[in-house]
Design an enzyme around this catalytic site. Structure first.
Site, PDB file in Angstrom:
ATOM      1  N   GLY A   1       0.771  -1.241   0.000  1.00  0.00           N
ATOM      2  CA  GLY A   1       0.000   0.000   0.000  1.00  0.00           C
ATOM      3  C   GLY A   1       0.801   1.289   0.000  1.00  0.00           C
TER       4      GLY A   1
ATOM      5  CG  ASP B   1      -1.857   1.877   2.845  1.00  0.00           C
ATOM      6  OD1 ASP B   1      -1.653   1.604   4.063  1.00  0.00           O
ATOM      7  OD2 ASP B   1      -2.361   1.062   2.050  1.00  0.00           O
TER       8      ASP B   1
ATOM      9  CG  ASP C   1      -8.394   0.594   9.859  1.00  0.00           C
ATOM     10  OD1 ASP C   1      -9.214   1.381  10.354  1.00  0.00           O
ATOM     11  OD2 ASP C   1      -8.723  -0.550   9.480  1.00  0.00           O
TER      12      ASP C   1
ATOM     13  CE  LYS D   1     -10.450   3.257   7.001  1.00  0.00           C
ATOM     14  NZ  LYS D   1     -11.053   1.926   6.793  1.00  0.00           N
TER      15      LYS D   1
ATOM     16  CG  PHE E   1     -12.802  -0.167   2.487  1.00  0.00           C
ATOM     17  CD1 PHE E   1     -12.134  -0.915   3.454  1.00  0.00           C
ATOM     18  CD2 PHE E   1     -12.392  -0.269   1.167  1.00  0.00           C
ATOM     19  CE1 PHE E   1     -11.081  -1.745   3.098  1.00  0.00           C
ATOM     20  CE2 PHE E   1     -11.343  -1.098   0.803  1.00  0.00           C
ATOM     21  CZ  PHE E   1     -10.686  -1.852   1.777  1.00  0.00           C
ATOM     22  CB  VAL E   2     -10.352   5.232   1.400  1.00  0.00           C
ATOM     23  CG1 VAL E   2     -11.344   6.232   1.973  1.00  0.00           C
ATOM     24  CG2 VAL E   2      -9.310   4.855   2.433  1.00  0.00           C
TER      25      VAL E   2
ATOM     26  CG  ASP F   1      -5.674  -3.601  -1.528  1.00  0.00           C
ATOM     27  OD1 ASP F   1      -5.178  -3.108  -0.493  1.00  0.00           O
ATOM     28  OD2 ASP F   1      -6.112  -4.769  -1.584  1.00  0.00           O
TER      29      ASP F   1
ATOM     30  NE  ARG G   1      -2.214  -3.112  -4.077  1.00  0.00           N
ATOM     31  CZ  ARG G   1      -2.346  -3.308  -2.770  1.00  0.00           C
ATOM     32  NH1 ARG G   1      -2.303  -2.283  -1.945  1.00  0.00           N
ATOM     33  NH2 ARG G   1      -2.511  -4.521  -2.284  1.00  0.00           N
TER      34      ARG G   1
HETATM   35  P1  IMP Z   1      -4.166  -1.444  10.586  1.00  0.00           P
HETATM   36  O1  IMP Z   1      -3.130  -2.456  10.939  1.00  0.00           O
HETATM   37  O2  IMP Z   1      -5.525  -1.782  11.073  1.00  0.00           O
HETATM   38  O3  IMP Z   1      -3.767  -0.023  10.924  1.00  0.00           O
HETATM   39  O4  IMP Z   1      -4.376  -1.541   9.035  1.00  0.00           O
HETATM   40  C1  IMP Z   1      -3.436  -1.130   8.150  1.00  0.00           C
HETATM   41  C2  IMP Z   1      -3.640  -1.792   6.818  1.00  0.00           C
HETATM   42  O5  IMP Z   1      -5.011  -2.179   6.559  1.00  0.00           O
HETATM   43  C3  IMP Z   1      -3.277  -0.782   5.769  1.00  0.00           C
HETATM   44  O6  IMP Z   1      -1.906  -0.855   5.462  1.00  0.00           O
HETATM   45  C4  IMP Z   1      -4.168  -1.168   4.626  1.00  0.00           C
HETATM   46  O7  IMP Z   1      -3.510  -2.131   3.817  1.00  0.00           O
HETATM   47  C5  IMP Z   1      -5.383  -1.834   5.258  1.00  0.00           C
HETATM   48  N1  IMP Z   1      -6.554  -0.891   5.307  1.00  0.00           N
HETATM   49  C6  IMP Z   1      -7.128  -0.347   6.402  1.00  0.00           C
HETATM   50  N2  IMP Z   1      -8.152   0.453   6.075  1.00  0.00           N
HETATM   51  C7  IMP Z   1      -8.241   0.424   4.725  1.00  0.00           C
HETATM   52  C8  IMP Z   1      -9.110   1.070   3.770  1.00  0.00           C
HETATM   53  O8  IMP Z   1     -10.017   1.855   4.079  1.00  0.00           O
HETATM   54  N3  IMP Z   1      -8.882   0.790   2.463  1.00  0.00           N
HETATM   55  C9  IMP Z   1      -7.885  -0.057   2.058  1.00  0.00           C
HETATM   56  N4  IMP Z   1      -7.043  -0.665   2.910  1.00  0.00           N
HETATM   57  C10 IMP Z   1      -7.224  -0.425   4.240  1.00  0.00           C
HETATM   58 MG    MG Z   2      -4.002  -3.509   1.977  1.00  0.00          MG
END
Ligand code: IMP
Ligand code: MG
Length: 175
Positions: free
Chosen positions: A38, A95, A98, A126, A147-148, A154, A160
């Site tokens: 990402g 990227d 979350d 987010k 969700f973006v 992606d 992407r």
């Molecule tokens: P985290 O570990 O929950 O912070 O998630 C990070 C990963 O989840 C990012 O590197 C993305 O690959 C994926 N992700 C989280 N939210 C989104 C979204 O809204 N769109 C696409 N990928 C996301």
């Molecule tokens: Mg991803």
């Protein structure tokens, strides 16, 4: 699909992010570590806006999914990273922040390689999703809990390549 951040907005945000990173790491040996896949679009744009010397590495944070369909531990090949990290200031680039789990697991792994410091930079954060007790150090945009896709992000490995960031509508997330 609804455009959340236009190409121009993203460009301005990345430029501003680059200025802050450049100011912070002036006179510090910097290694930027992109989290695959990402981060590649952000990383490519970001490094071209930063004029201080820097190294670039990539890390593939592969998550194993157990039978419980819950995320398992991250598997990372740290050997190739070691030389680029030891004694240097590391900036993890992803990227989106979350839940924060990915970065929260990567930081201690990098710490074991003896960096001078580890900080994190993301294009998007987010709102109201974090499950960890820290925040990324450099954030270009705060976005609502939608969700973006685009600009590296992606959905099922698609979108992407969009030059902007768009929110997928619930019906587009079905299949
Ligand atoms: P985290 O570990 O929950 O912070 O998630 C990070 C990963 O989840 C990012 O590197 C993305 O690959 C994926 N992700 C989280 N939210 C989104 C979204 O809204 N769109 C696409 N990928 C996301
Ligand atoms: Mg991803």
């Amino acid at each position: 699909m609804k455009v959340l951040l236009s190409e121009e907005q993203v460009r301005a945000g990345v430029q501003e992010l680059a200025r802050r990173i450049e100011d912070y790491y002036r006179d510090k040996p910097l290694t930027m570590v992109g989290v695959l896949i990402g981060s590649i679009v952000l990383l490519a744009d970001l490094i071209r806006q930063i004029s201080i010397p820097l190294r670039v590495e990539l890390v593939q944070a592969r998550r194993y999914w157990g039978q419980a369909r819950r995320p398992g531990p991250l598997a990372v090949d740290l050997e190739v990273l070691a030389a680029a990290v030891r004694g240097r200031h590391v900036l993890l680039v992803d990227d989106i922040f979350d839940t924060g789990q990915t970065i929260a697991e990567l930081i201690p792994m990098l710490d074991e390689l003896g960096p001078a410091s580890v900080r994190t930079a993301v294009l998007l954060r987010k709102q109201g999703r974090s499950q960890v007790d820290f925040q990324p150090d450099f954030v270009a945009f705060d976005i609502p809990d939608v969700f973006v896709v685009g600009y590296g992000l992606d959905y099922n490995d698609m979108y992407r390549n969009l030059p902007y960031v768009a929110a997928l509508e619930p019906e587009e997330l079905a299949g």
